[in-house]
Motif scaffolding. Structure first.
Motif, PDB file in Angstrom:
ATOM      1  N   HIS A 130       1.111  -1.204  -0.055  1.00  0.00           N
ATOM      2  CA  HIS A 130       0.003  -0.098   0.074  1.00  0.00           C
ATOM      3  C   HIS A 130       0.903   1.377  -0.166  1.00  0.00           C
ATOM      4  CE1 HIS A 130      -2.728  -3.247   0.550  1.00  0.00           C
ATOM      5  NE2 HIS A 130      -2.237  -3.620   1.552  1.00  0.00           N
ATOM      6  N   GLU A 141      -2.820  -0.006   8.150  1.00  0.00           N
ATOM      7  CA  GLU A 141      -1.847  -1.175   7.504  1.00  0.00           C
ATOM      8  C   GLU A 141      -0.652  -0.651   6.889  1.00  0.00           C
ATOM      9  OE1 GLU A 141      -3.389  -3.568   4.318  1.00  0.00           O
ATOM     10  OE2 GLU A 141      -1.919  -4.929   4.200  1.00  0.00           O
ATOM     11  N   HIS A 162       2.911  -6.885   4.363  1.00  0.00           N
ATOM     12  CA  HIS A 162       1.421  -6.780   4.422  1.00  0.00           C
ATOM     13  C   HIS A 162       1.042  -6.850   5.840  1.00  0.00           C
ATOM     14  CE1 HIS A 162       0.069  -5.687   0.334  1.00  0.00           C
ATOM     15  NE2 HIS A 162       1.303  -6.239   0.043  1.00  0.00           N
ATOM     16  N   PHE A 163      -0.181  -6.608   6.431  1.00  0.00           N
ATOM     17  CA  PHE A 163      -0.682  -6.913   7.660  1.00  0.00           C
ATOM     18  C   PHE A 163      -2.250  -7.317   7.223  1.00  0.00           C
ATOM     19  CE2 PHE A 163       2.809  -4.834   9.121  1.00  0.00           C
ATOM     20  CZ  PHE A 163       3.003  -5.231  10.485  1.00  0.00           C
TER      21      PHE A 163
HETATM   22 ZN   LIG Z   1      -1.972  -5.467   2.444  1.00  0.00          ZN
END
Ligand SMILES: [Zn+2]
Length: 182
Positions: A15, A29, A87-88
């Motif tokens: 992101h 995130e 990522h989360f």
């Molecule tokens: Zn993500």
């Protein structure tokens, strides 16, 4: 499976661009992926690795898919030995999981090691999963998408420490202790 010192490791903080802004839970995130990935870069460089940051920081694209294409293009031009996408997760679970585009290769071995190290921090180990996720599918080197933990889990967010997660990733892929522990 370890990456030899002096090798290049590419990666991206998930992101952190538009419209690909990521999930919002107890934390955002994008801010978590940025914190972890910047620490991974610092630690790897201090240990004698080259890094290539493929994150399109704050750029604007026509679609979230275009942001992924940008990351893959930079990664594939980097000659790296491994690509990591940070990522989360969200959606009511808890713990760490790693995604690869197919099982049975080097990506899976790295993914298994990363899950094992992050779970030592007290996160549930949800294991290695596979799917044709864009970034892992189209990067030409071994490639792992790490869902470090859940941003909408109170338990995971209480345990969230970007420095410890970054150290765990570095130890998992290099087999060496992180020398920049904070
Ligand atoms: Zn993500």
């Amino acid at each position: 499976m370890r990456i030899a010192k002096g090798s290049t490791i590419s990666g991206d903080a998930g992101h952190n661009c538009y419209p690909d802004i990521g999930a919002k839970g107890i934390r955002s995130e994008g801010s978590c992926t940025k914190a972890v990935w910047k620490l991974v870069i610092n630690k790897l460089e201090a240990m004698g690795y080259e890094t290539v940051d493929c994150t399109p920081w704050d750029k604007t694209f026509n679609s979230a898919g275009a942001s992924k294409g940008y990351r893959v293009k930079l990664a594939n031009g980097s000659n790296s030995s491994l690509h990591l996408s940070i990522h989360f997760n969200e959606g009511g679970g808890r713990g760490v999981e790693c995604w690869v585009s197919k099982l049975g290769g080097r990506s899976e071995k790295f993914a298994y090691q990363i899950c094992a190290e992050i779970s030592k921090l007290g996160f549930v180990n949800r294991g290695v999963k596979y799917s044709n996720i864009y970034v892992t599918e189209y990067t030409k080197m071994p490639s792992v998408l790490i869902e470090c933990c859940f941003i909408d889990s109170r338990e995971d967010m209480d345990n969230y420490n970007p420095d410890k997660i970054a150290s765990a990733i570095v130890v998992a892929i290099t087999g060496q202790q992180d020398t920049l522990k904070q």
